[in-house]
Design an enzyme around this catalytic site. Sequence first.
Site, mmCIF file in Angstrom:
data_model
loop_
_atom_site.group_PDB
_atom_site.id
_atom_site.type_symbol
_atom_site.label_atom_id
_atom_site.label_comp_id
_atom_site.label_asym_id
_atom_site.label_seq_id
_atom_site.Cartn_x
_atom_site.Cartn_y
_atom_site.Cartn_z
ATOM 1 N N GLU A 111 1.020 -1.127 -0.063
ATOM 2 C CA GLU A 111 0.117 -0.046 0.053
ATOM 3 C C GLU A 111 0.984 1.314 -0.021
ATOM 4 O OE1 GLU A 111 -3.165 -0.421 -0.468
ATOM 5 O OE2 GLU A 111 -3.326 1.840 -0.537
ATOM 6 N N SER A 112 0.813 1.914 -0.962
ATOM 7 C CA SER A 112 1.690 3.167 -1.138
ATOM 8 C C SER A 112 1.931 4.162 -0.319
ATOM 9 C CB SER A 112 1.734 3.500 -2.678
ATOM 10 O OG SER A 112 0.554 4.157 -2.940
ATOM 11 N N CYS A 153 4.252 -2.301 -8.561
ATOM 12 C CA CYS A 153 3.044 -1.792 -8.159
ATOM 13 C C CYS A 153 2.851 -0.710 -7.158
ATOM 14 C CB CYS A 153 2.106 -3.119 -7.666
ATOM 15 S SG CYS A 153 0.409 -2.803 -7.498
ATOM 16 N N ARG A 158 -3.824 5.441 -9.474
ATOM 17 C CA ARG A 158 -3.697 4.158 -8.376
ATOM 18 C C ARG A 158 -5.144 3.599 -8.542
ATOM 19 N NH1 ARG A 158 -3.627 6.195 -2.530
ATOM 20 N NH2 ARG A 158 -3.423 4.139 -2.247
ATOM 21 N N ARG A 191 -5.070 -4.837 -7.531
ATOM 22 C CA ARG A 191 -5.057 -3.179 -7.286
ATOM 23 C C ARG A 191 -4.250 -2.600 -8.006
ATOM 24 N NH1 ARG A 191 -8.399 -1.212 -3.344
ATOM 25 N NH2 ARG A 191 -6.480 -0.327 -2.266
ATOM 26 N N HIS A 214 3.187 -7.731 -10.646
ATOM 27 C CA HIS A 214 3.834 -8.616 -9.760
ATOM 28 C C HIS A 214 4.731 -9.682 -10.174
ATOM 29 C CE1 HIS A 214 2.024 -6.054 -6.156
ATOM 30 N NE2 HIS A 214 1.124 -6.438 -6.995
ATOM 31 N N GLU A 224 7.055 -11.102 -8.676
ATOM 32 C CA GLU A 224 7.270 -11.757 -7.561
ATOM 33 C C GLU A 224 6.250 -12.720 -7.088
ATOM 34 O OE1 GLU A 224 6.351 -8.868 -7.529
ATOM 35 O OE2 GLU A 224 5.202 -8.296 -5.898
#
Length: 192
Positions: free
Chosen positions: A49-50, A80, A107, A137, A172, A174
């Site tokens: 969550e940025s 992200c 976002r 998201r 992502h 990862e």
Amino acid sequence: MITIGVLDLQGGVREHLHLLSQISNVRALSVKKKEDFNNLDGLILPGGESTTISKLLNIFELKDIIINLNKEEIPIWGTCAGMILLAKEIAGTSTSHLNLMDIKVKRNAYGNQLASFKSKKVIPKISKKELPLVFIRAPYITNKNKKVKTLLKLDGKIVAAEQDNLLATAFHPELTTDLRVHKYFVNKVKAD
Ligand code: GLN
């Protein structure tokens, strides 16, 4: 041997460390204290969550350290939320976080119904074969300047880009078992 740090304040840290650990000649470290950032050859800002990561960066006084890594031309990759942290502009707000990359991001750009989805695409600069893409998201890039090179568009929206030593992906890698994007970043670090 090269050393890559994964910013360990919140979000998908272990997943990045796990993939990096499978690449030869790479030492992967979780970094959160100021001194952890000494002697890094590359840094990954993970998804999460940025706004939360940004608050923690302020609390632990890490923003200037990361900005200095960029000045020293140490490659930084944001996935992200990490891409949002890198952006100079965020749609709908006048604030930005690290303010490093000449992109404007939106976002949660895929709305609720498409909040999470998977896709497969070729990213020519990374691999000739399709890569699995996982979006959660996710943001996308709405604007960029000429210094920023698009690596991938999905439905007309930029979802991967780079600017000199900065790499940004809205998805992502990862969260897959595919090492190609991580290897691409490692090669950027080696070329640095
Ligand atoms: N929506 C998140 C944000 O705005 C990013 C989501 C993610 O990193 N998977 O920070």
